[in-house]
Design a protein around this motif. Structure first.
Motif, PDB file in Angstrom:
ATOM      1  N   LEU A 110     -14.679  -2.595   2.611  1.00  0.00           N
ATOM      2  CA  LEU A 110     -13.794  -3.225   2.286  1.00  0.00           C
ATOM      3  C   LEU A 110     -12.216  -3.147   1.679  1.00  0.00           C
ATOM      4  O   LEU A 110     -10.628  -2.862   1.638  1.00  0.00           O
ATOM      5  CB  LEU A 110     -13.774  -5.217   2.517  1.00  0.00           C
ATOM      6  N   ILE A 111     -12.836  -2.910  -0.368  1.00  0.00           N
ATOM      7  CA  ILE A 111     -11.952  -2.878  -0.676  1.00  0.00           C
ATOM      8  C   ILE A 111     -11.178  -1.366  -1.125  1.00  0.00           C
ATOM      9  O   ILE A 111     -10.296  -0.827  -0.967  1.00  0.00           O
ATOM     10  CB  ILE A 111     -12.542  -3.258  -2.376  1.00  0.00           C
ATOM     11  N   ALA A 112     -12.350  -0.749  -0.964  1.00  0.00           N
ATOM     12  CA  ALA A 112     -11.552   1.007  -0.157  1.00  0.00           C
ATOM     13  C   ALA A 112     -10.970   1.054   1.676  1.00  0.00           C
ATOM     14  O   ALA A 112      -8.860   1.764   0.657  1.00  0.00           O
ATOM     15  CB  ALA A 112     -12.805   2.154   0.580  1.00  0.00           C
ATOM     16  N   GLY A 113     -10.145   0.220   2.185  1.00  0.00           N
ATOM     17  CA  GLY A 113     -10.203   0.579   3.257  1.00  0.00           C
ATOM     18  C   GLY A 113      -8.567  -0.407   2.792  1.00  0.00           C
ATOM     19  O   GLY A 113      -7.159  -0.084   3.357  1.00  0.00           O
ATOM     20  N   TYR A 114      -9.024  -1.057   2.221  1.00  0.00           N
ATOM     21  CA  TYR A 114      -7.447  -2.142   1.454  1.00  0.00           C
ATOM     22  C   TYR A 114      -6.641  -0.709   0.388  1.00  0.00           C
ATOM     23  O   TYR A 114      -5.549  -1.215   0.210  1.00  0.00           O
ATOM     24  CB  TYR A 114      -7.883  -3.229   0.674  1.00  0.00           C
ATOM     25  N   THR A 115      -7.887  -0.264  -0.255  1.00  0.00           N
ATOM     26  CA  THR A 115      -7.055   0.908  -1.144  1.00  0.00           C
ATOM     27  C   THR A 115      -5.926   1.557  -0.486  1.00  0.00           C
ATOM     28  O   THR A 115      -5.041   1.991  -0.696  1.00  0.00           O
ATOM     29  CB  THR A 115      -7.695   0.914  -2.013  1.00  0.00           C
ATOM     30  N   LEU A 116      -6.841   2.270   0.064  1.00  0.00           N
ATOM     31  CA  LEU A 116      -5.946   3.139   1.417  1.00  0.00           C
ATOM     32  C   LEU A 116      -5.205   2.830   1.600  1.00  0.00           C
ATOM     33  O   LEU A 116      -3.228   3.092   2.118  1.00  0.00           O
ATOM     34  CB  LEU A 116      -6.907   3.557   2.048  1.00  0.00           C
ATOM     35  N   ALA A 117      -4.242   1.738   2.246  1.00  0.00           N
ATOM     36  CA  ALA A 117      -3.519   0.772   2.650  1.00  0.00           C
ATOM     37  C   ALA A 117      -1.937   0.402   2.024  1.00  0.00           C
ATOM     38  O   ALA A 117      -1.266   1.004   1.774  1.00  0.00           O
ATOM     39  CB  ALA A 117      -4.014  -0.589   3.814  1.00  0.00           C
ATOM     40  N   VAL A 118      -2.535   0.550   0.219  1.00  0.00           N
ATOM     41  CA  VAL A 118      -1.576  -0.185  -0.173  1.00  0.00           C
ATOM     42  C   VAL A 118      -1.262   1.161  -0.800  1.00  0.00           C
ATOM     43  O   VAL A 118       0.121   1.847  -1.384  1.00  0.00           O
ATOM     44  CB  VAL A 118      -1.856  -0.890  -1.475  1.00  0.00           C
ATOM     45  N   VAL A 119      -2.298   2.495  -1.531  1.00  0.00           N
ATOM     46  CA  VAL A 119      -1.989   3.350  -2.232  1.00  0.00           C
ATOM     47  C   VAL A 119      -1.351   4.822  -1.296  1.00  0.00           C
ATOM     48  O   VAL A 119      -0.136   5.116  -2.332  1.00  0.00           O
ATOM     49  CB  VAL A 119      -3.352   4.457  -2.784  1.00  0.00           C
ATOM     50  N   ILE A 120      -1.820   4.357  -0.382  1.00  0.00           N
ATOM     51  CA  ILE A 120      -0.926   5.598   0.749  1.00  0.00           C
ATOM     52  C   ILE A 120       0.688   5.316   1.116  1.00  0.00           C
ATOM     53  O   ILE A 120       0.853   4.793   1.328  1.00  0.00           O
ATOM     54  CB  ILE A 120      -1.851   5.939   2.488  1.00  0.00           C
ATOM     55  N   THR A 121       1.629   6.095   0.745  1.00  0.00           N
ATOM     56  CA  THR A 121       2.658   5.984   0.762  1.00  0.00           C
ATOM     57  C   THR A 121       3.417   7.062   2.168  1.00  0.00           C
ATOM     58  O   THR A 121       4.360   6.470   2.446  1.00  0.00           O
ATOM     59  CB  THR A 121       4.099   5.860  -1.048  1.00  0.00           C
ATOM     60  N   ASN A 122       2.936   8.287   1.968  1.00  0.00           N
ATOM     61  CA  ASN A 122       3.324   8.971   2.882  1.00  0.00           C
ATOM     62  C   ASN A 122       3.063   8.862   4.413  1.00  0.00           C
ATOM     63  O   ASN A 122       1.948   9.018   4.743  1.00  0.00           O
ATOM     64  CB  ASN A 122       2.908  10.568   2.407  1.00  0.00           C
ATOM     65  N   PRO A 123       3.658   8.846   4.993  1.00  0.00           N
ATOM     66  CA  PRO A 123       4.216   8.469   6.682  1.00  0.00           C
ATOM     67  C   PRO A 123       2.896   9.263   7.102  1.00  0.00           C
ATOM     68  O   PRO A 123       2.255   8.702   8.220  1.00  0.00           O
ATOM     69  CB  PRO A 123       5.319   8.470   6.958  1.00  0.00           C
ATOM     70  N   LEU A 124       3.147  11.143   6.937  1.00  0.00           N
ATOM     71  CA  LEU A 124       2.176  11.185   7.320  1.00  0.00           C
ATOM     72  C   LEU A 124       0.261  11.640   7.006  1.00  0.00           C
ATOM     73  O   LEU A 124      -0.617  11.904   8.113  1.00  0.00           O
ATOM     74  CB  LEU A 124       2.171  13.524   7.663  1.00  0.00           C
ATOM     75  N   GLU A 125       0.437  11.217   5.837  1.00  0.00           N
ATOM     76  CA  GLU A 125      -0.976  10.985   5.391  1.00  0.00           C
ATOM     77  C   GLU A 125      -1.445  10.134   5.941  1.00  0.00           C
ATOM     78  O   GLU A 125      -2.863   9.252   5.722  1.00  0.00           O
ATOM     79  CB  GLU A 125      -0.755  11.311   3.651  1.00  0.00           C
ATOM     80  N   ALA A 126      -0.594   8.900   5.904  1.00  0.00           N
ATOM     81  CA  ALA A 126      -1.263   7.443   6.704  1.00  0.00           C
ATOM     82  C   ALA A 126      -1.437   7.614   8.167  1.00  0.00           C
ATOM     83  O   ALA A 126      -2.343   6.575   8.792  1.00  0.00           O
ATOM     84  CB  ALA A 126      -0.068   6.153   6.544  1.00  0.00           C
ATOM     85  N   MET A 127      -0.538   8.242   8.704  1.00  0.00           N
ATOM     86  CA  MET A 127      -1.057   8.516  10.114  1.00  0.00           C
ATOM     87  C   MET A 127      -2.302   9.095   9.816  1.00  0.00           C
ATOM     88  O   MET A 127      -3.472   8.771  11.278  1.00  0.00           O
ATOM     89  CB  MET A 127       0.238   9.736  10.869  1.00  0.00           C
ATOM     90  N   SER A 128      -3.204  10.365   9.743  1.00  0.00           N
ATOM     91  CA  SER A 128      -4.265  11.459   9.202  1.00  0.00           C
ATOM     92  C   SER A 128      -5.414   9.931   8.960  1.00  0.00           C
ATOM     93  O   SER A 128      -6.159   9.944   8.961  1.00  0.00           O
ATOM     94  CB  SER A 128      -3.941  12.335   8.665  1.00  0.00           C
TER      95      SER A 128
END
Length: 661
Positions: free
Chosen positions: A210-228
């Motif tokens: 859960l923490i890892a999933g939340y961290t990805l949601a907060v840390v990733i700011t690039n749209p293409l990386e967020a999509m992947s």
């Protein structure tokens, strides 16, 4: 065989409280599948202007997803039905029914349920398909009188899916019967659960996920990386949610039991004791509700935002009303286009002419601009720039200004702050002599713009050669084109006709004409389709949530019925029973809504970055739509809770002895 039909019909009538919701669920699922399949079959009509292949692919995806959801939901509903009938089936077994007879009886029950589902689901699907088509056709400005396929093929496939679902259920029932002994059928329903132990590994692993999933949601700011990374983050959150609701809930309940001031109160004592011994089963159901609610909110909020943000998307993609590239530096092109516009009653308010190479992607690392092809490994989009090179003469011509440059001085415009005083392109270092804060009609994309103006064409071509190292200077010269951007006034339909005639006129290069009016129609088609899918998926998820809530209330009611009877006999008042029930229901069924709201809170920034790929960077607009969606769904969820909560209370209190109030 006639005996088995009569017996099956009697069972369905006697247990209609269980079977009616099951039939409603299967009928609605068939209707949902029929809607998606009819929309897929009608893609050629609905998307004749936009492109039938894109619409067909979109609705094919929706059809596959709804079929998968249907399988999951009917298996869940069937498992609940079977569990509530264990004692009945055991009694049939004791009075002489062998497994073969029970198998025939249950198969005929499924056959009767299937026939009812095909009839009701077909009728409901026909009505909803027609309504949904008319709504979508109106949004897409499609002629409503065109033949809408209540397609025979769609009906056949929806019927085959429904039949396939019931065959799967029959197979599962048969396997279940083979594995059961007669005495198990009698004892299983009354068998209690042992107090569960805290699964520390599951608890810790779930927290990490859960923490890892939340961290990805907060840390990733690039749209293409967020999509992947989006689906990976979703899997982490789902895994963490199921683990926390099963193992984490046991940990919390045992902690509450150790708090004597809290635990030794009537309603807390009963609730904690009841939930603790059944939490492993409850946890999976509550986690499913939380996940479904999250999916519902994200789906509806995202598709609604895309639909209501069509104007912003179109403005970002096409900042001018009409643009095109010329075959040559045709000085008379503007006049010819103006005359063509007059024939369609469109007024040309302004024309800007720009000569230069097409924009390209490049990497800006500190103060060095590098070609995308010179980078080894994945392209780093955090430093990506959409680069447009030009001469200062062309800059002045397009903007109407009179700036001058000399030597290695350059003028730059960037939509993302650039603090450097020099810009290195290839082996040449340029001094940033002038910065401008705006550029007319600059496109708004998730990749920042970097416009660079040079004193001469020679310097511009040298810089361009570094960005296209495989092309010769002669080839780069031929790539330089003249483009014209027009702002118009006139009706939407007339601007669309102007676009069509300009494409045929030969004035512009083929496939270079872009119209805001045409892009608006295309975007509306796509976003309306997304909204249509979002509503269908949202309704399906809400149905799934309601189904799980209803069956959970029934299961809890039947499990608690005897317990509350005993509690009243030892002195618990009816008022205390109601208070205890309300407290337990609040704990069980509002918790998933709270967890879903937390999930959505972390997911919204993640999803918004993905939506930037569609040209919708407005965070406040997306947040507003999401909050409205959450508020509306919270009301729906409360209504579902009230509806299903009454079912639980009626079961628990229907055979209660007279007691003090």
């Amino acid at each position: 065989m006639k005996f088995y039909f009569k017996l099956a019909a009697t069972n369905l009538k006697a247990d209609r409280r269980l079977f009616v919701p099951f039939v409603i669920t299967t009928s609605f699922l068939m209707a949902i599948n029929l809607i998606m399949l009819n929309a897929y079959a009608s893609s050629d009509v609905l998307f004749s202007e936009f492109g039938a292949s894109a619409g067909r692919s979109l609705f094919m995806f929706g059809s596959v997803i709804t079929a998968i959801i249907s399988v999951i939901l009917v298996i869940y509903a069937n498992n609940f039905l079977r569990k509530q009938r264990i004692r009945q089936l055991g009694l049939y077994n004791i009075i002489g029914f062998g497994k073969g007879e029970l198998s025939k009886m249950m198969a005929i029950e499924k056959l009767l349920l299937l026939l009812t589902t095909l009839l009701l689901g077909g009728a409901l699907g026909t009505v909803l398909s027609r309504i949904s088509y008319l709504t979508l056709a109106k949004t897409l400005h499609v002629n409503h009188h065109l033949a809408f396929g209540l397609s025979q093929k769609a009906f056949s496939i929806a019927g085959m899916i429904t039949i396939g679902l019931f065959i799967i259920l029959m197979f599962i029932d048969e396997i279940w019967l083979i594995r059961k002994q007669p005495i198990d059928l009698v004892r299983e329903q009354s068998a209690g659960e042992r107090e569960p132990k805290i699964a520390w590994f599951t608890l810790i692993f779930s927290l990490v996920c859960l923490i890892a999933g939340y961290t990805l949601a907060v840390v990733i700011t690039n749209p293409l990386e967020a999509m992947s990374m989006f689906f990976f983050a979703v899997i982490l959150v789902i895994t963490g949610t199921y683990g926390l609701f099963t193992s984490g809930s046991v940990f919390v309940l045992k902690w509450l039991r150790r708090r004597q001031n809290y635990y030794y109160q009537p309603k807390h004592f009963i609730n904690v004791s009841n939930l603790l011994y059944r939490m492993q089963q409850n946890g999976a159901g509550l986690a499913s509700i939380a996940i479904l609610v999250t999916m519902t909110l994200i789906t509806l909020a995202t598709t609604a935002t895309l639909f209501f943000g069509i104007n912003e998307i179109v403005n970002a993609q096409t900042p001018v009303d009409l643009s095109y590239s010329l075959k040559t530096n045709d000085a008379d092109a503007a006049n010819r286009v103006t005359e063509l516009a007059k024939t369609h009653h469109v007024h040309v308010r302004s024309i800007r002419t720009f000569s230069g190479p097409s924009s390209t992607l490049a990497l800006l690392e500190k103060n060095r601009l590098n070609s995308q092809s010179s980078i080894n490994g994945p392209f780093g989009f955090d430093n990506a720039r959409s680069v447009q090179l030009m001469t200062i003469a062309n800059y002045n011509r397009y903007t109407g200004q009179s700036r001058s440059l000399n030597g290695n001085n350059i003028l730059i415009y960037t939509s993302n702050h650039y603090a450097g005083n020099t810009l290195i392109i290839g082996k040449q270092s340029y001094h940033v002599a002038t910065r401008v804060s705006s550029f007319p009609n600059a496109p708004k994309t998730f990749i920042p713009n970097l416009f660079v103006a040079f004193p001469s064409e020679t310097q511009m071509l040298a810089a361009l050669h570094h960005l296209y190292p495989k092309k010769t200077l002669a080839e780069l010269k031929t790539d330089v084109t003249t483009n014209q951007d027009l702002m118009l006034s006139g009706s939407h339909a007339n601007q669309t006709k102007l676009y069509q005639d300009l494409n045929k006129s030969g004035i512009a290069l083929p496939d270079t004409v872009q119209s805001r009016a045409v892009n608006y129609d295309d975007t509306t088609s796509m976003m309306s389709s997304f909204l249509f899918l979002g509503i269908v998926f949202g309704v399906t998820f809400i149905l799934a949530t309601l189904l799980i809530l209803y069956y959970k209330q029934l299961a809890e009611g039947y499990a608690d019925e005897r317990r509350y009877t005993i509690l009243q006999r030892v002195g618990l008042s009816l008022r205390e029973v109601r208070s205890t029930i309300n407290s337990q229901l609040l704990m069980l069924f509002y918790l998933p809504l709270v967890v879903a709201a937390i999930h959505v809170g972390f997911a919204l920034p993640f999803v918004q970055r993905i939506m930037m790929l569609f040209g919708l960077p407005d965070w406040q607009f997306f947040l507003t739509v999401s909050l409205i969606t959450l508020a509306i769904f919270a009301v729906i969820y409360v209504l579902m809770y009230r509806l299903t909560g009454n079912v639980y209370y009626r079961i628990v209190s229907r055979r209660q002895p007279t007691s003090r109030r």
